[in-house]
Design a protein around this motif. Structure first.
Motif: not given
Length: 200
Positions: A112-126
């Motif tokens: 969605a516009k103005g929100q974080r997009c998984w296409v270029n950013s995902i969290d690697l929590v470990p």
């Protein structure tokens, strides 16, 4: 002919040229491109002369080996490999950000516009870090293309070069149709104040 063009017409020409012209150098950006073209021509002539004197494959490694010795040749090959790795990562990241931008603008792929997009950013929590899935997929696709052999990779390079050069020519032609001489004055913008981030 296509290989030099593929290296010269890179991702930065579509991003940095507009950003620098808009925010920093203004119309004087054309002088930077002119100076860069002269320097690149001198480099190309130097490589042409070296390739005539040293008629063997190996690019920078061979040239360094025959002119400076094996130590400098190994160092040159190491730094060239390092450069390719860093450049590939930067270009892949840039393309990943572009893919995310278009996904958010079109509100596709769950973005969605103005929100974080998984296409270029995902969290690697470990690992406490972020990853760029689009950049990773681009790198994997490039490796698969290279593993398919010279014919396939050459075809891919030729197609991409035709598309990139066509896009540059398209922008130039459309730009000339919307040219306004008022935008060229002042040709060189006033310099930034000393101590700011744009001083250099």
């Amino acid at each position: 002919c296509m290989n030099p063009c593929s290296g010269a017409v890179g991702s930065g020409i579509f991003v940095l040229s507009g950003a620098i012209s808009h925010s920093n150098a203004g119309p004087a950006t054309s002088l930077s491109w002119l100076i860069g073209g002269v320097v690149c021509s001198a480099t190309a002539l130097s490589y042409a002369e070296l390739s005539c004197v040293v008629p063997s494959s190996g690019s920078s490694y061979s040239f360094s080996y025959y002119t400076l010795g094996e130590v400098f040749a190994v160092l040159g090959a190491y730094f060239l490999t390092l450069e390719y790795g860093i450049a590939a990562a930067a270009v892949a990241r840039s393309w990943g950000d572009k893919a995310a931008f278009y996904a958010m603008e079109m509100e596709a792929l769950g973005c969605a516009k103005g929100q974080r997009c998984w296409v270029n950013s995902i969290d690697l929590v470990p690992l406490e870090m972020e990853a760029n899935p689009s950049a990773a997929m681009l790198c994997i696709g490039t490796v698969i293309t290279l593993l398919c052999g010279v014919q396939v990779s050459r075809l891919a390079v030729n197609i991409l070069v035709v598309l990139k050069v066509g896009l540059v020519l398209f922008v130039i032609i459309i730009g000339f149709q919307h040219f306004d001489s008022a935008n060229v004055s002042p040709f060189i913008p006033p310099p930034p104040e000393p101590g700011t981030n744009d001083t250099f």
